[in-house]
Design a protein around this motif. Sequence first.
Motif, mmCIF file in Angstrom:
data_model
loop_
_atom_site.group_PDB
_atom_site.id
_atom_site.type_symbol
_atom_site.label_atom_id
_atom_site.label_comp_id
_atom_site.label_asym_id
_atom_site.label_seq_id
_atom_site.Cartn_x
_atom_site.Cartn_y
_atom_site.Cartn_z
ATOM 1 N N PHE A 68 0.833 -1.213 0.000
ATOM 2 C CA PHE A 68 0.000 0.000 0.000
ATOM 3 C C PHE A 68 0.864 1.259 0.000
ATOM 4 O O PHE A 68 0.526 2.241 -0.648
ATOM 5 C CB PHE A 68 -0.942 0.014 1.207
ATOM 6 N N VAL A 69 1.964 1.184 0.749
ATOM 7 C CA VAL A 69 2.870 2.345 0.801
ATOM 8 C C VAL A 69 3.417 2.612 -0.604
ATOM 9 O O VAL A 69 3.440 3.758 -1.073
ATOM 10 C CB VAL A 69 4.012 2.103 1.826
ATOM 11 N N TYR A 142 -12.482 -6.056 -1.870
ATOM 12 C CA TYR A 142 -11.370 -6.998 -1.783
ATOM 13 C C TYR A 142 -11.324 -7.570 -0.373
ATOM 14 O O TYR A 142 -11.013 -6.860 0.580
ATOM 15 C CB TYR A 142 -10.038 -6.308 -2.113
ATOM 16 N N ILE A 143 -11.622 -8.831 -0.262
ATOM 17 C CA ILE A 143 -11.600 -9.480 1.044
ATOM 18 C C ILE A 143 -10.315 -10.303 1.154
ATOM 19 O O ILE A 143 -10.002 -11.091 0.278
ATOM 20 C CB ILE A 143 -12.836 -10.394 1.246
ATOM 21 N N GLY A 144 -9.598 -10.069 2.211
ATOM 22 C CA GLY A 144 -8.330 -10.766 2.415
ATOM 23 C C GLY A 144 -7.169 -9.925 1.945
ATOM 24 O O GLY A 144 -7.344 -8.837 1.402
ATOM 25 N N SER A 145 -5.972 -10.470 2.180
ATOM 26 C CA SER A 145 -4.756 -9.730 1.877
ATOM 27 C C SER A 145 -4.533 -9.611 0.367
ATOM 28 O O SER A 145 -4.739 -10.560 -0.370
ATOM 29 C CB SER A 145 -3.586 -10.481 2.517
ATOM 30 N N LEU A 146 -4.098 -8.424 -0.057
ATOM 31 C CA LEU A 146 -3.814 -8.204 -1.480
ATOM 32 C C LEU A 146 -2.337 -8.506 -1.730
ATOM 33 O O LEU A 146 -1.470 -7.948 -1.067
ATOM 34 C CB LEU A 146 -4.114 -6.756 -1.865
ATOM 35 N N ASP A 147 -2.063 -9.393 -2.683
ATOM 36 C CA ASP A 147 -0.665 -9.692 -3.003
ATOM 37 C C ASP A 147 -0.222 -8.844 -4.201
ATOM 38 O O ASP A 147 -0.986 -8.045 -4.737
ATOM 39 C CB ASP A 147 -0.476 -11.195 -3.262
ATOM 40 N N THR A 148 1.019 -9.056 -4.634
ATOM 41 C CA THR A 148 1.584 -8.245 -5.717
ATOM 42 C C THR A 148 0.716 -8.305 -6.980
ATOM 43 O O THR A 148 0.496 -7.288 -7.636
ATOM 44 C CB THR A 148 3.011 -8.743 -6.045
ATOM 45 N N ALA A 150 -2.514 -9.020 -7.214
ATOM 46 C CA ALA A 150 -3.791 -8.321 -6.992
ATOM 47 C C ALA A 150 -3.586 -6.807 -7.057
ATOM 48 O O ALA A 150 -4.455 -6.075 -7.543
ATOM 49 C CB ALA A 150 -4.369 -8.726 -5.640
ATOM 50 N N ILE A 151 -2.431 -6.350 -6.566
ATOM 51 C CA ILE A 151 -2.137 -4.911 -6.596
ATOM 52 C C ILE A 151 -1.996 -4.442 -8.053
ATOM 53 O O ILE A 151 -2.445 -3.348 -8.405
ATOM 54 C CB ILE A 151 -0.863 -4.593 -5.764
ATOM 55 N N LEU A 154 -5.333 -4.003 -9.339
ATOM 56 C CA LEU A 154 -5.915 -2.830 -8.686
ATOM 57 C C LEU A 154 -5.413 -1.544 -9.345
ATOM 58 O O LEU A 154 -6.191 -0.608 -9.581
ATOM 59 C CB LEU A 154 -5.554 -2.861 -7.195
ATOM 60 N N LYS A 155 -4.122 -1.537 -9.677
ATOM 61 C CA LYS A 155 -3.531 -0.364 -10.325
ATOM 62 C C LYS A 155 -4.252 -0.061 -11.637
ATOM 63 O O LYS A 155 -4.539 1.096 -11.950
ATOM 64 C CB LYS A 155 -2.049 -0.633 -10.624
ATOM 65 N N LYS A 156 -4.525 -1.128 -12.397
ATOM 66 C CA LYS A 156 -5.231 -0.956 -13.685
ATOM 67 C C LYS A 156 -6.591 -0.297 -13.455
ATOM 68 O O LYS A 156 -6.989 0.621 -14.169
ATOM 69 C CB LYS A 156 -5.413 -2.322 -14.368
#
Lengths: 164, 73
Positions: A68-69, A142-148, A150-151, A154-156
């Motif tokens: 996230f950072v 988004y339920i649960g941890s987002l991995d690389t 998924a990110i 998400l960026k798209k």
Amino acid sequence: MKKLLSIVLLSVALFAAPRVGDNAVKFELPDLYAQNISFKSASLKGKVVLLNMWASWCGGCQEEMPLFVELQKEFSKSKFEIVLANIDNEAKNGVDFLSKVDKKRSLTALYDADKILPKAYRCPGMPSSFLIDQNGKVVGVYIGSLDTEAILDLKKTIKKLLGK
Amino acid sequence: MKTTSLLLLLALFMSACSEKLVRVMPYEKEYFAEDKMSLSPIAERAEQEGHIFLIREASAGGESSFQGGCGCR
């Protein structure tokens, strides 16, 4: 019978969690670092927001936080904001963890002691994130941890919402 | 209509007799996440504890089927 059915449907609708296409929940929460400062969701109008509910005791939350950072850093010049709602019983635990990961305090960190947001969104898991568009509508859950990976997806979506 | 209403009333009455189960939501599990709530709080000792458990319980038909309870494995 019709009346009964409408009552049942109405009760279900009352307790339903916000879904894609619904309006985001309005809130006012204190800042995690300085709890005398209040933050209103109205100030996010016109921005694409990733609302994340997290806790220091949640392993998945800890894993996704550095991502996230990075994400916020990438979109620092855009109208995109990551808003974190910490639900620890003690704010100190959240501060201790977050200050190590987000040293520059680039993420908007709020403290939700009464767990207002997870209750309102009826979070089925921890962590939970909600992508909200400029008009205040939920566009992603988004339920649960987002991995690389998924990110990246998400960026798209964020770029699409920002018209990039 | 009468039967439906009666059935509904019966269901309501019966639900009062049911056990009150509290569902702990994922965001309310802070205490469950504490180390002391873990079944094996010290990971390094888990294997040793497992071995002792087998020695102690084997003769009474515990976890292992090949130990005699002598502790000489």
